[in-house]
Design an enzyme around this catalytic site. Structure first.
Site, short mmCIF file in Angstrom:
data_model
loop_
_atom_site.label_atom_id
_atom_site.label_comp_id
_atom_site.label_asym_id
_atom_site.label_seq_id
_atom_site.Cartn_x
_atom_site.Cartn_y
_atom_site.Cartn_z
N GLU A 10 -25.70 9.78 19.09
CA GLU A 10 -25.78 10.41 20.15
C GLU A 10 -26.43 10.02 21.66
O GLU A 10 -27.82 9.06 21.33
CB GLU A 10 -24.76 11.34 20.27
N ASP B 138 -31.64 18.43 26.77
CA ASP B 138 -31.04 16.49 26.33
C ASP B 138 -32.15 15.97 28.23
O ASP B 138 -31.27 15.59 29.14
CB ASP B 138 -29.83 16.37 26.89
#
Length: 533
Positions: free
Chosen positions: A213, A47
């Protein structure tokens, strides 16, 4: 399999050996000819989010419950990254995270620079969204401030708008919130420390983009942009949304997917504009036991939409490239550290614990070694999957061999040292002392996260001053342990072990030392060095 060496009661010198002949750092992506090879980080920096300030690039990544957390990486060219520290020294609430909490902790963060300060917003899916800040990237960083409490609030990203207003975009984790695949935008106070109101849903991914997301919020040419991954960690695509209004409605476009490339699920990351005005995108690829490794893609704008990677058919949807010209012709090939001589009175930046550490677990010294003390292991904690006092680091490359040297000073029966490859499946070479005799065993546990039984293979007794242990990792995360009396002739463990990831993290390798006796003074290991090739 047994090999006898001269024995000194209660004391063993152990060497975990790796050859070290390479000049280029393990995991380096710079080809040395003006080009780079993806991934730029073949390690679990999942991420990723990154920014440029001046001529330097700064990156952070999720760290879950590994401590210290929120890695701080710095680069002058987006290819050669140096690990300069961590922004989060302990997870909050501190007591909750004194135990291993797999899959919790720090999820996808964002990093921004505003009015002379670095900001990192990070989510804890069980407690809410936090912010920390620092004037110097290497720290010190402020204590976490809870921006919004709540379960399932994830992947926050701020935007300081031209009119002085401050916004926060975030997503939801279905496992905690009971809903997912939607993005919201909320206004914050001027300090960026508190959200105001319940926010506006700006995108619902259920029809076309399940599990949307990781939103990253930007503004360009009068458009608000939300870069967001969708479609799942290992199978997804990179989505971009745009609108003239912060609250929408947003237009939707897929700007990168796997296409015909070998890079599965290329998505979730950071748009960065280099000093020369060219645009780039850093993203991850889920590579199973190796974790979520980081790629760098060229990026262009067409009709106010980004195209990431190579767009051979000119349909506006790019796919990842494996090699490309470097963004900046910077000198010096670098990669995050792996080997450690333990010559400094500081814990190397590559090392993390599995939970908030107790101060007594380990101490750097000025004598050239790291000392780890045996930690009491209750009978209820029979599985290394949940050892909080495991000191470990990421797999740094697809293939490598590993080295170290340690001394085991045992004071009580059944004290155990482990050199471990850790994940939902794990294996380790274990040294156990009983009645003045130290034995070596190969331990293997599949489905450790479901508490499946451990397979134990006796390898002999350690009756000597020096023993060499080796870990070799080959493509596909195929691992083989070995040991030797002289560092030249090695005896392999009986079988290969295929490493598996943990919960949202890649496999790691490292050390632990435990005891079963309640005492005020247990045994210890002195780790002299560990080396990688």
């Amino acid at each position: 399999m047994k090999r006898l060496i001269s024995y000194i009661a209660g004391f063993i010198c152990v060497v975990i050996a790796v050859k070290t002949t390479a000049q280029i750092p393990v995991g380096a992506a710079d080809k040395g000819n003006g080009f780079y090879q993806n991934p730029v980080l073949h390690a679990d920096y999942s991420d990723p989010d990154a920014i440029r300030v001046g001529n330097q690039y700064y990156m952070t990544a999720s760290s879950f419950t590994h401590i210290p957390g929120l890695p701080l990486l710095q680069s002058s060219d987006m290819v050669n990254w140096k690990l300069v520290g961590h922004a989060l020294l302990r997870l909050q609430p501190a007591e909750h995270y004194s135990k291993v909490q797999h899959g919790a902790g720090v999820w996808a963060p964002s990093i921004r620079f505003h009015k002379g300060e670095f900001y990192i917003y990070y989510p804890d899916p069980d407690f809410g969204i936090y912010v920390i800040k620092a004037r110097n990237f290497q720290g010190p960083w402020s204590e976490p401030v809870l921006v919004e409490a709540g379960k399932g609030l994830i992947d926050p990203c701020p935007l300081w708008d031209d009119d002085g207003k401050v916004y926060l975009a975030h997503a939801f984790a279905g496992s905690r919130a009971g809903i997912k695949s939607i993005l919201v935008v909320k206004e914050m106070n001027a300090e960026g420390t508190k959200t105001m109101g319940s926010g506006v849903m700006v995108f619902d991914g259920h029809p076309q983009d399940p599990t949307v997301e990781g939103p990253k919020l930007y503004k360009r040419n009068g458009y608000y942009y939300i870069f967001a991954p969708a479609g799942g960690v290992s199978t997804g695509w990179q989505l971009v949304l745009r609108s003239k209004n912060i609250y929408g409605p947003y237009e939707r476009k897929v700007v990168m997917d796997q296409g015909k490339s070998a890079i599965n699920g290329p998505h979730q990351g950071a748009w960065v504009t280099a000093a020369d005005g060219k645009d780039w995108f850093l993203h991850f690829q889920d590579k199973d036991a190796y974790g979520r490794i980081v790629h760098l893609q060229p990026m262009l704008w067409k009709n106010d939409w980004p195209v990431i990677g190579a767009d051979a058919d000119n349909d506006g949807i790019g796919e990842p490239v494996m090699q490309f010209k470097k963004p900046v012709a910077a000198a010096g090939i670098e990669a995050p550290p792996t080997s450690d001589e333990f010559n400094l009175p500081l814990l190397g930046k590559q090392w993390q614990w599995q939970a908030n550490p107790d101060i007594t677990w380990g101490f750097p010294t000025t004598q050239g070694y790291l000392r780890m003390f045996a930690v009491y292991r209750a009978d209820s904690l029979q599985n290394a999957w949940d050892y909080p006092n495991m000191l470990a680091q990421k797999f740094p490359a697809e293939s490598f061999t590993a080295t170290a040297k340690l001394r085991f000073t045992a004071t009580k029966n059944n004290e155990q040292v482990g050199f471990i490859v850790h994940g939902a499946d794990y294996a380790f070479l274990g040294l156990t002392q009983k009645d003045g005799i130290t034995s070596i065993h190969y331990h293997e546990r599949l489905n450790a996260d479901n508490n499946k039984p451990e397979k134990l293979t006796a390898l002999g007794t350690v009756q000597g001053q020096v023993i060499y242990l080796r870990l070799t990792v080959q493509p596909g995360a195929k691992c083989r342990f070995a040991f030797s009396a002289d560092g030249k002739s090695f005896i392999d463990t009986p079988n290969d072990f295929i490493a598996k990831p943990g919960r949202w993290v890649g496999a790691k390798l490292g050390f632990f030392i435990n005891r079963k006796t309640v005492t005020n003074d247990g045994g210890y290991i002195d780790i002299d060095w560990i080396r990688f090739e």
